[in-house]
Design an enzyme around this catalytic site. Sequence first.
Site, PDB file in Angstrom:
ATOM      1  N   ASP A 254      -2.904 -17.320  23.121  1.00 23.33           N
ATOM      2  CA  ASP A 254      -3.070 -18.120  24.337  1.00 23.33           C
ATOM      3  C   ASP A 254      -1.913 -19.123  24.389  1.00 23.33           C
ATOM      4  O   ASP A 254      -1.955 -20.172  23.756  1.00 23.33           O
ATOM      5  CB  ASP A 254      -4.421 -18.843  24.303  1.00 23.33           C
ATOM      6  CG  ASP A 254      -4.605 -19.732  25.529  1.00 23.33           C
ATOM      7  OD1 ASP A 254      -3.806 -19.619  26.477  1.00 23.33           O
ATOM      8  OD2 ASP A 254      -5.554 -20.546  25.526  1.00 23.33           O
TER       9      ASP A 254
ATOM     10  N   TRP B  36      -9.448 -25.229  22.288  1.00 18.55           N
ATOM     11  CA  TRP B  36      -9.659 -25.701  23.650  1.00 18.55           C
ATOM     12  C   TRP B  36     -11.137 -25.448  24.000  1.00 18.55           C
ATOM     13  O   TRP B  36     -11.632 -24.333  23.808  1.00 18.55           O
ATOM     14  CB  TRP B  36      -8.739 -24.937  24.597  1.00 18.55           C
ATOM     15  CG  TRP B  36      -8.920 -25.281  26.048  1.00 18.55           C
ATOM     16  CD1 TRP B  36      -9.052 -26.527  26.592  1.00 18.55           C
ATOM     17  CD2 TRP B  36      -8.982 -24.352  27.140  1.00 18.55           C
ATOM     18  NE1 TRP B  36      -9.198 -26.440  27.950  1.00 18.55           N
ATOM     19  CE2 TRP B  36      -9.151 -25.120  28.318  1.00 18.55           C
ATOM     20  CE3 TRP B  36      -8.899 -22.966  27.242  1.00 18.55           C
ATOM     21  CZ2 TRP B  36      -9.239 -24.528  29.574  1.00 18.55           C
ATOM     22  CZ3 TRP B  36      -8.985 -22.386  28.498  1.00 18.55           C
ATOM     23  CH2 TRP B  36      -9.147 -23.161  29.650  1.00 18.55           C
TER      24      TRP B  36
ATOM     25  N   LYS C 173       0.998 -26.193  32.807  1.00 18.34           N
ATOM     26  CA  LYS C 173       1.615 -27.320  32.093  1.00 18.34           C
ATOM     27  C   LYS C 173       3.135 -27.253  32.179  1.00 18.34           C
ATOM     28  O   LYS C 173       3.793 -28.236  32.466  1.00 18.34           O
ATOM     29  CB  LYS C 173       1.215 -27.316  30.616  1.00 18.34           C
ATOM     30  CG  LYS C 173      -0.193 -26.907  30.339  1.00 18.34           C
ATOM     31  CD  LYS C 173      -1.162 -27.979  30.711  1.00 18.34           C
ATOM     32  CE  LYS C 173      -2.576 -27.469  30.626  1.00 18.34           C
ATOM     33  NZ  LYS C 173      -3.470 -28.330  29.932  1.00 18.34           N
TER      34      LYS C 173
HETATM   35  N1  PGU Z   1      -5.315 -22.518  27.227  1.00  7.28           N
HETATM   36  C1  PGU Z   1      -5.138 -23.721  26.670  1.00  7.28           C
HETATM   37  C2  PGU Z   1      -4.855 -23.807  25.216  1.00  7.28           C
HETATM   38  C3  PGU Z   1      -5.226 -24.878  27.471  1.00  7.28           C
HETATM   39  O1  PGU Z   1      -5.036 -26.055  26.905  1.00  7.28           O
HETATM   40  C4  PGU Z   1      -5.522 -24.755  28.843  1.00  7.28           C
HETATM   41  C5  PGU Z   1      -5.690 -25.953  29.718  1.00  7.28           C
HETATM   42  C6  PGU Z   1      -5.656 -23.458  29.365  1.00  7.28           C
HETATM   43  C7  PGU Z   1      -5.557 -22.359  28.526  1.00  7.28           C
HETATM   44  C8  PGU Z   1      -5.952 -23.166  30.805  1.00  7.28           C
HETATM   45  O2  PGU Z   1      -5.129 -23.738  31.692  1.00  7.28           O
HETATM   46  P1  PGU Z   1      -5.044 -23.314  33.213  1.00  7.28           P
HETATM   47  O3  PGU Z   1      -5.057 -24.589  33.966  1.00  7.28           O
HETATM   48  O4  PGU Z   1      -6.173 -22.433  33.538  1.00  7.28           O
HETATM   49  O5  PGU Z   1      -3.752 -22.623  33.324  1.00  7.28           O
HETATM   50  N2  PGU Z   1      -6.224 -27.081  29.131  1.00  7.28           N
HETATM   51  C9  PGU Z   1      -6.204 -28.385  29.723  1.00  7.28           C
HETATM   52  C10 PGU Z   1      -6.542 -28.437  31.188  1.00  7.28           C
HETATM   53  C11 PGU Z   1      -7.873 -28.870  31.646  1.00  7.28           C
HETATM   54  C12 PGU Z   1      -8.903 -27.788  31.435  1.00  7.28           C
HETATM   55  O6  PGU Z   1      -9.654 -27.922  30.460  1.00  7.28           O
HETATM   56  O7  PGU Z   1      -8.930 -26.811  32.193  1.00  7.28           O
HETATM   57  C13 PGU Z   1      -6.973 -29.339  28.825  1.00  7.28           C
HETATM   58  O8  PGU Z   1      -7.097 -30.490  29.185  1.00  7.28           O
HETATM   59  O9  PGU Z   1      -7.344 -28.940  27.716  1.00  7.28           O
END
Ligand code: PGU
Length: 425
Positions: A238, A157, A274
């Site tokens: 995570d 990510w 999510k």
């Molecule tokens: N960890 C992973 C693996 C994720 O994909 C995401 C969110 C998070 C943590 C953090 O999510 P929170 O919204 O803080 O609970 N990834 C999404 C959301 C958009 C972003 O980048 O924040 C994504 O599109 O990869």
Amino acid sequence: MYIKKITQILRKLEIITYASVRRTSDWWQNVSLGPPDPILGLTEAYNLNKHPKKMNIGVGGYKDDEGKPYVLPCVREAEAIIAGKKMDKDYAPIQGIAEFNEQSAKLAFGGESYVIRNSLNVTVQAVSGTGALRLGGAFLKNFFPGSKIIYLPSLTWLNHVPVFKHSGLDIKTYKYYDPETRTLDFCGLMEDIGNMPENSVILFHPIAHNPTGVDPTREQWVEISHAVKRKRLLVFFDMAYQGFVTGDLDADAASVRLFIDECHHILLAQTYSKVMGLYGERIGAFTVITGSEEEAGRVLSQLKILIRAMYANPPLHGARIATEILKSEKLTKQWTDELKGMAQRIISIRQKLKQGLEREGSTRNWDHVISQRGMFCFTGLNPEQVKKLTEDFHIYLNTNGRISIAAVGSNNVDYLAHAIHQVTK
Ligand code: PGU
């Protein structure tokens, strides 16, 4: 004449005063213009585009089949219950709502887990997954006695890097994804673990790896666990997608529970963004597994000090929603049914996208569109092709070629297939 002279003097004085004020308050003249965020910045660009067929498939947010934001019915029910209780708006405790923390730990480890029965887990409410990771980063920076290096999978990510850098940790990567075979580079991963210095930190995505959708098998997790133990590595999981792959909360937490069964003292970040669709409520949890109840008490005391300095105490509403759902058997059942519904819709869009590409006449192999798991499809499109998708077709996605399948609907999946074929043929 006399008046004119005085006016001139006053004017000069004003200029001098203004100039001196300007000189002392030019604080930000060296601040350079930062780039837009590689994920959330896409939404800003998308919002400015007025094309009727525009698509935003860059951000990992679930949408319904018409592409509209989806609030889970179980969340609506939980909110009605909360509204009926007329609860106060007092500060939450520094570590968050106790019942929420308990329920979150049970969700991750299973209610009967020995860590919970023996009070070995310190679980605190966090400002969503990002906040949990950031708090974990601060805890590591301040208290981890080993190296301040955190190893991230090569491809992860995008925000992992700034979050841990901002925490003051050094970032290194380990081999994870093989773009040739579009599968896990298991040999490379094991080799890299073998070369890591002892007492380092390694981050894993326990399920639905972001961005590749490629996870280790159960057997591979067992081998990883043993290799990690040999190297005395601290594992930071995570977990952003528990339940999102199969709709089965226990099955999707299997890797975390395996590590717990094998007595790893892990760190864990959880988010309800999510899985409960609570994106904007910013609700998650952070856990440290400790060796004794006494150690747990000390760790909690230090986490509270870190939280107090960063944001004092967490917000209430999201924690209340998640707690209502998790503590009620009826709402939990409804939630898992709704999770299954989301998981199935994603799978059906994957199939439609692959069929669409074949219908368009694409001769490339698109099997990975179906085999990858979770919210994302790591298409294999290069930055040039991504640019063309945006410029010619008004489709916004990350330059690394990742698309959020969960944001595609039945009404625009064929348009997406057509566009992808046009830029890859
Ligand atoms: N960890 C992973 C693996 C994720 O994909 C995401 C969110 C998070 C943590 C953090 O999510 P929170 O919204 O803080 O609970 N990834 C999404 C959301 C958009 C972003 O980048 O924040 C994504 O599109 O990869």
